[in-house]
Enzyme design. Structure first.
Site, PDB file in Angstrom:
ATOM      1  N   GLN A 167      11.647  45.706  22.177  1.00 29.67           N
ATOM      2  CA  GLN A 167      11.833  45.773  20.474  1.00 29.67           C
ATOM      3  C   GLN A 167      11.261  44.539  19.961  1.00 29.67           C
ATOM      4  OE1 GLN A 167      16.172  47.365  20.608  1.00 29.67           O
ATOM      5  NE2 GLN A 167      15.443  48.418  19.051  1.00 29.67           N
ATOM      6  N   CYS A 215      19.156  52.895  15.268  1.00 24.33           N
ATOM      7  CA  CYS A 215      18.067  52.019  16.109  1.00 24.33           C
ATOM      8  C   CYS A 215      17.780  51.144  15.061  1.00 24.33           C
ATOM      9  CB  CYS A 215      17.369  53.046  17.117  1.00 24.33           C
ATOM     10  SG  CYS A 215      16.265  51.997  18.047  1.00 24.33           S
ATOM     11  N   LEU A 216      17.535  49.799  15.295  1.00 22.14           N
ATOM     12  CA  LEU A 216      16.647  49.025  14.677  1.00 22.14           C
ATOM     13  C   LEU A 216      15.163  49.011  14.738  1.00 22.14           C
ATOM     14  CD1 LEU A 216      18.562  45.580  15.725  1.00 22.14           C
ATOM     15  CD2 LEU A 216      19.016  47.075  13.569  1.00 22.14           C
ATOM     16  N   HIS A 272      15.765  52.013  26.154  1.00 19.32           N
ATOM     17  CA  HIS A 272      14.617  51.251  25.533  1.00 19.32           C
ATOM     18  C   HIS A 272      13.841  50.891  26.690  1.00 19.32           C
ATOM     19  CE1 HIS A 272      14.851  51.543  21.312  1.00 19.32           C
ATOM     20  NE2 HIS A 272      15.967  50.953  21.279  1.00 19.32           N
ATOM     21  N   GLY A 318      22.818  45.993  19.406  1.00 20.30           N
ATOM     22  CA  GLY A 318      22.396  46.106  20.656  1.00 20.30           C
ATOM     23  C   GLY A 318      20.857  45.682  20.200  1.00 20.30           C
ATOM     24  N   HIS A 371      21.887  53.262  25.116  1.00 24.56           N
ATOM     25  CA  HIS A 371      20.969  53.238  24.114  1.00 24.56           C
ATOM     26  C   HIS A 371      20.005  52.118  24.415  1.00 24.56           C
ATOM     27  CE1 HIS A 371      19.618  53.483  19.948  1.00 24.56           C
ATOM     28  NE2 HIS A 371      19.020  52.197  20.363  1.00 24.56           N
ATOM     29  N   GLU A 372      20.440  50.966  24.894  1.00 25.00           N
ATOM     30  CA  GLU A 372      19.571  49.679  25.147  1.00 25.00           C
ATOM     31  C   GLU A 372      18.909  49.983  26.425  1.00 25.00           C
ATOM     32  OE1 GLU A 372      18.841  48.097  22.711  1.00 25.00           O
ATOM     33  OE2 GLU A 372      20.710  48.657  21.600  1.00 25.00           O
TER      34      GLU A 372
HETATM   35 ZN    ZN Z   1      17.377  51.061  19.548  1.00 25.67          ZN
END
Ligand code: ZN
Length: 180
Positions: free
Chosen positions: A51, A108-109, A154, A46, A150-151
């Site tokens: 991001q 998380c990235l 963000h 995701g 989660h997304e």
């Molecule tokens: Zn994330």
């Protein structure tokens, strides 16, 4: 095009993302394609537009490689095989219904090296636009529900670390020590 992924500490990750308005000539398809390419290159499941430096309400999700994790999905009331409709590009997503609670490890990235146990709703109903439809109603369970939450966090400037269960009995509690 693979875009640089913003890392924790970057102020854009703490902004509330703007609703995407179709009146603008912003190249939404290009953004979506770049986000998917960036997410896949990073082996993510995701990614949210902030991001990659765009404070807009756009998220991409692809759980098609997660065969071992259960996910259920209905789109506009029809049962879907989640693996078949991936990747998802959702614009201006809103959670309209939630239920159940599950705690599971997440990463998380934008926060490499950090894993933490996060409590999330087991299912969510999400109203969103896609590249092809002005409105879809998704009901997601399991991993897919977790990724969506989660997304969408963000888009509200929330990082998963903010939600780490801060309890010593949690197996991933140690990672809290790395928190900002
Ligand atoms: Zn994330």
């Amino acid at each position: 095009m693979i875009l640089p992924i913003r890392q924790r500490g970057d102020p854009i990750l703490r902004l509330k993302a703007k609703r995407f308005l179709h009146l603008s000539d912003y190249p939404i398809r290009e953004l979506a394609v770049n986000m998917l390419e960036t997410m896949h290159a990073a082996n993510g499941i995701g990614l949210a537009a902030p991001q990659v430096g765009e404070s807009l309400q756009v998220i991409v999700v692809d759980i098609s490689q997660c065969e071992d994790s259960t996910s259920l999905l209905t789109m506009d009331g029809e049962d879907c095989y989640p693996q078949k409709v991936m990747p998802l590009v959702l614009i201006n997503p809103q959670i309209t219904k939630v239920g159940g609670q599950v705690t599971r490890a997440e990463g998380c990235l934008s926060c490499p090296g950090i894993v933490g146990d996060i409590e999330r709703f087991e299912f969510v109903t999400v109203l969103a636009e896609t590249l092809d439809y002005p409105q879809v109603n998704l009901e997601a369970h399991g991993l897919l529900a977790r990724v969506l939450q989660h997304e969408m966090d963000h888009l509200n400037g929330i990082l998963f670390m903010d939600r780490i269960v801060k309890h010593p009995s949690s197996p991933n509690w140690l990672s809290v020590a790395l928190n900002e």
